[in-house]
Design an enzyme around this catalytic site. Structure first.
Site, PDB file in Angstrom:
ATOM      1  N   GLU A  96       4.888  10.561  47.601  1.00 51.41           N
ATOM      2  CA  GLU A  96       3.752  11.250  46.983  1.00 51.41           C
ATOM      3  C   GLU A  96       3.898  12.756  47.139  1.00 51.41           C
ATOM      4  OE1 GLU A  96      -1.153  11.368  47.170  1.00 51.41           O
ATOM      5  OE2 GLU A  96      -0.025  10.552  48.864  1.00 51.41           O
ATOM      6  N   GLU A 117      -9.112   7.586  45.643  1.00 44.62           N
ATOM      7  CA  GLU A 117      -8.989   8.433  46.824  1.00 44.62           C
ATOM      8  C   GLU A 117      -9.788   9.714  46.598  1.00 44.62           C
ATOM      9  OE1 GLU A 117      -5.301   9.578  49.746  1.00 44.62           O
ATOM     10  OE2 GLU A 117      -5.286  10.483  47.755  1.00 44.62           O
TER      11      GLU A 117
END
Length: 262
Positions: free
Chosen positions: A145, A242
């Site tokens: 990520e 998120e």
């Protein structure tokens, strides 16, 4: 909107209750899955029971990422911690197998640019390749990520381009991208363009609006366009929610009403 599936990131959502109750709350409010970067404080068999109890799956989590109290976000770039990293791979993949997870996130680490050298890049790629080999034998995927400088200062991988380059440099097809909508927007990049550019590597997606990381649709990003783009590239995975709720998690879930979940 296209019928993409939503995963509740229980490190951000339903945080006014213990972890087991967060998982139940996610299921009760229509989420088909949960995720959390560090589940290790709960025994894997106990976690598997909680998931079965709630009738929900766990999408992805991270390898041990160092000491959170010291601001560490991964250890993969540090040559002096190579053995610690490699031990974390086996432990993480064992935990993943026990709870039915097929994707494990390798966090790179935080290091100011002035302190970086080729040794850090080489160590990172070697560690990614090691994790990929171990995961490949179990039919699992390793995730990378990119995290924006504004949200995570000095994170080693700041853009989707750099994440994709690192994945390609390992030579392993099971190294994929965890594409984060908020971090991409925070870097000043066009989210839709980046999704299309990296379509072949995207294995998981995180969503939150920009700039305050609140509920999707509450700020500046066009989530209809983002969902349409993901659907158009053939993405059928989970959308990890998120985001930081503006209030209590339950009070802000109205944005899901316009989404078709599966």
């Amino acid at each position: 909107m296209p019928g993409l599936k939503h995963s509740a990131h229980v490190g951000y959502l339903f945080t006014d209750r213990p972890l087991r109750e967060r998982i139940r709350a996610a299921a009760d409010h229509g989420f088909g899955a949960v995720e959390h970067p560090a589940p290790y404080s709960v025994d894997a068999q106990e976690m598997a029971y909680w998931l079965k109890e709630a009738g929900i799956v766990y999408t992805q989590f991270g390898l041990h990422a160092g000491d959170v109290q010291l601001g560490e976000k991964g250890i993969a770039i540090f040559p002096e911690r190579r053995e610690e990293f490699r031990s974390s791979v086996g432990a993480g993949l064992d935990y993943a197998e026990a709870i039915g997870v097929r994707m494990v996130h390798v966090m790179a680490g935080v290091l100011p640019r002035s302190h970086r050298s080729r040794h850090h890049s080489d160590c990172y790629l070697e560690n990614l390749a090691y994790a990929a080999r171990q995961a490949e034998t179990r039919g699992m995927t390793i995730l990378i990520e990119a995290m924006s400088a504004g949200a995570v200062p000095n994170y080693f991988i700041e853009t989707p381009d750099r994440a994709a380059e690192a994945a390609a440099e390992t030579g392993y097809a099971n190294v994929k991208l965890l594409f984060d909508v908020f971090h991409t927007a925070s870097t000043g990049l066009d989210v839709g363009e980046q999704i299309r550019k990296h379509a072949a590597r995207i294995a998981h997606v995180h969503i939150a609006d920009y700039p305050n990381r609140h509920e999707p649709g509450s700020e500046t990003l066009d989530f209809k366009a983002i969902y349409d783009t993901l659907w158009d590239i053939g993405y059928r995975g989970w959308l990890g929610c998120e985001y930081v709720p503006a209030g209590r998690t339950e009070e802000g879930l109205g944005w899901l009403n316009g989404m078709t979940t599966a």
